[in-house]
Design a protein around this motif. Structure first.
Motif, PDB file in Angstrom:
ATOM      1  N   THR A 121      18.945 -13.246  16.132  1.00 18.81           N
ATOM      2  CA  THR A 121      19.043 -11.604  17.045  1.00 18.81           C
ATOM      3  C   THR A 121      20.108 -12.491  17.938  1.00 18.81           C
ATOM      4  OG1 THR A 121      16.778 -11.329  16.798  1.00 18.81           O
ATOM      5  CG2 THR A 121      18.116 -10.591  18.339  1.00 18.81           C
ATOM      6  N   GLN A 122      20.326 -13.782  19.079  1.00 18.57           N
ATOM      7  CA  GLN A 122      20.584 -13.653  19.973  1.00 18.57           C
ATOM      8  C   GLN A 122      22.417 -13.492  19.469  1.00 18.57           C
ATOM      9  OE1 GLN A 122      20.618 -13.285  22.689  1.00 18.57           O
ATOM     10  NE2 GLN A 122      22.601 -13.825  23.867  1.00 18.57           N
ATOM     11  N   ASP A 125      23.100 -10.176  19.662  1.00 19.85           N
ATOM     12  CA  ASP A 125      24.205  -9.613  20.111  1.00 19.85           C
ATOM     13  C   ASP A 125      25.444 -10.228  21.030  1.00 19.85           C
ATOM     14  OD1 ASP A 125      21.960  -8.284  20.486  1.00 19.85           O
ATOM     15  OD2 ASP A 125      20.432 -10.525  21.374  1.00 19.85           O
ATOM     16  N   SER A 129      28.636  -8.202  22.008  1.00 19.07           N
ATOM     17  CA  SER A 129      28.816  -7.904  23.677  1.00 19.07           C
ATOM     18  C   SER A 129      29.482  -8.488  24.304  1.00 19.07           C
ATOM     19  CB  SER A 129      27.519  -8.099  24.578  1.00 19.07           C
ATOM     20  OG  SER A 129      27.513  -9.557  24.191  1.00 19.07           O
TER      21      SER A 129
END
Length: 253
Positions: A121-122, A125, A129
């Protein structure tokens, strides 16, 4: 009545010389003040034309240099996000190798899956971002797509997959570069995350080991995951090498 005109040619000549000296002094002071030999077209029409041409090119090259500085900063921002992604993929591979060992239980592998799910998931992210000047760098637009949010700098907008850097003062001073999609989808890890997420929420005593959702519950499937993460790792490191090579080229440019 007789009229008499008095003349003093010497005085007239001296006055003319004085006026000319004033003009010359004024030009000299202007040159000293500006540091330029040619300050107007009257100083020398031909030389003025040459100097203006050189000044125009100097201005263009100065802007190109500023472009290079901006482009380098943008690429270093992308490099930072990609480097973090490499670190995560390295950790994921370590966890997959650990899960492929027969000394672990299904419960151990579920715990590993929970960590893997968070790390995957990171990755998304980071990709969604990492941005420069409001532009997402690691989630580029597909070829032919349009960035409809470009005017809204408060939202995440993506750069085009293919970038063009203006680093010279004419059409020949262009460098093209293709951005890499660093999302889970771009790295081919979307399905893998779905499987791992399913394992992460599973109860080891209730999981059917014959289903796809058990990708981390057997030694063999965990070993395959290690290979998948290695493939993604190699892809990102190759992209970083290309990116740093571009940064070095900017330095020479």
């Amino acid at each position: 009545m007789t009229s008499t005109i008095h003349t003093n040619m010497a005085s007239v000549r001296n006055h003319n010389v004085f006026e000319q000296n004033n003009v010359n002094m004024s030009k000299a002071m202007t040159n000293v003040t500006t540091g330029l030999r040619i300050n107007s077209v009257q100083d020398s029409p031909s030389n003025w034309a040459i100097s203006e041409k050189m000044r125009e090119r100097t201005n263009a090259l100065n802007q190109a240099q500023q472009n290079i500085q901006n482009d380098t900063a943008m690429m270093k921002t992308a490099e930072g996000g990609m480097t973090k992604t490499v670190d995560i993929l390295s950790t994921l591979r370590e966890r997959a190798i650990a899960a492929s060992d027969s000394s672990l239980t299904d419960g151990d592998r579920i715990n590993i899956a929970k960590e893997m799910n968070q790390l995957l998931t990171q990755i998304d992210d980071i990709a969604t971002s990492t941005r420069y000047n409001g532009k997402l760098l690691l989630a580029p637009l597909a070829e032919g797509a349009f960035d409809t949010g470009a005017a809204d700098t408060s939202s995440d907008t993506a750069v085009a997959a293919s970038l063009t850097f203006q680093v010279g003062d004419d059409s020949s001073g262009i460098i093209s570069y293709d951005m890499t999609n660093m999302t889970l989808s771009g790295l081919g890890l979307t399905d893998i995350q779905a499987n791992i997420a399913a394992v992460a929420t599973a109860d080891a005593s209730a999981v059917d080991t014959s289903t796809l959702a058990t990708a981390l519950l057997t030694r063999d499937t965990a070993s395959q995951l290690a290979d998948n993460f290695k493939t993604a790792f190699d892809s990102v490191t190759a992209s970083i090498a290309d990116l740093v090579a571009l940064e070095n080229r900017f330095g020479y440019t």
